[in-house]
Design an enzyme around this catalytic site. Structure first.
Site, PDB file in Angstrom:
ATOM      1  N   ASP A   1      58.375  32.851  36.379  1.00 34.39           N
ATOM      2  CA  ASP A   1      57.554  34.035  36.564  1.00 34.39           C
ATOM      3  C   ASP A   1      57.672  34.824  35.258  1.00 34.39           C
ATOM      4  OD1 ASP A   1      56.141  36.185  37.891  1.00 34.39           O
ATOM      5  OD2 ASP A   1      58.077  37.179  38.091  1.00 34.39           O
TER       6      ASP A   1
ATOM      7  N   ASP B   1      56.631  38.841  34.853  1.00 29.55           N
ATOM      8  CA  ASP B   1      56.871  40.278  34.989  1.00 29.55           C
ATOM      9  C   ASP B   1      58.177  40.579  35.718  1.00 29.55           C
ATOM     10  OD1 ASP B   1      54.409  41.396  33.806  1.00 29.55           O
ATOM     11  OD2 ASP B   1      53.437  40.261  35.396  1.00 29.55           O
TER      12      ASP B   1
END
Length: 229
Positions: A12, A14
């Site tokens: 991922d 963020d």
């Protein structure tokens, strides 16, 4: 606890690779404040990992904002255009990604962000992101029909590896509950590095939870240990 060996890694972005979740909080609060509302941490937890139209709809409904989804996104983009270029790499991230790259471990990015948002965030850190050649931008990719916690993004991301690994051989790194649920639904193991404020009892599906990427031991998942160059 025993873990299964993996061959491929998906990240991922963020709040996991970059400190952009802090910037999202600042940005959402700026817009909420215009209408006398507060963007709370509990609301933040609900939307983390979602695509832009999904999180916009939830924020509007939860805070009762007099905006359409498109109006909200237009306002928030103006704020983020200034904030995102300031983002920083999270602790331990560079060490791990460079280590996996040196050991020829295939890596990919699986972010719910749009490609435009990604470019704002990654601009100053392009050397690092170039080491993740297989990228999936959930908001911009028509193959990703539903955002996290649906597993769509991880199915699409894993399919971009040239050797098409089985899902069980992919290890996901996430920071959100929605991301953990998505990875588990995709049949993948998931290492979670959450916001320290998160109640960890809400993330029982995670394979492993760490305070920082700095704590990760690759050998637990059959990956080369640090120093093995």
């Amino acid at each position: 606890m025993s873990f299964k060996p993996v061959t491929h890694v998906l990240f991922d972005m963020d709040g996991l690779l970059l400190n952009t979740e802090d910037l999202y909080t600042i940005g959402f609060q700026k817009v909420a404040s215009r209408y006398g509302k507060e963007f709370t941490f509990s609301l933040k937890c609900k939307i983390m990992g979602q695509q832009s139209k999904e999180f916009a709809s939830i924020i509007i409904n939860e805070l009762d904002l007099p905006l359409t989804v498109d109006e909200f996104l237009t306002e928030i983009r103006k704020v983020f255009n200034d904030l995102f270029p300031q983002c920083r790499i999270m602790p331990g991230v560079e060490k791990l990604i460079y280590h996996l790259h040196r050991n020829n471990i295939p890596m990919g990015l699986a972010t719910s962000s749009s490609i435009e948002s990604y470019e704002l965030k990654a601009g100053r850190h392009q050397k690092l992101f170039d080491l993740l050649p297989f990228k999936t931008w959930g908001t911009s990719d028509p193959q990703v029909k539903n955002g996290k916690p649906s597993p769509d993004i991880f199915f699409v991301a894993a399919n971009k590896f040239p050797d098409k690994p089985v899902n069980e051989k992919c290890l996901v790194f996430e920071d959100s509950i929605n991301g953990v649920k998505a990875a588990v639904a995709a049949g993948m193991q998931v290492v979670m590095v959450p916001d320290p404020r998160l109640d960890r009892s809400l993330a029982t599906e995670a394979t492993l939870i760490l305070d920082s990427m700095e704590e990760f031991q690759p050998e637990l998942f059959g990956l080369p240990p640090f120093g093995n160059y």
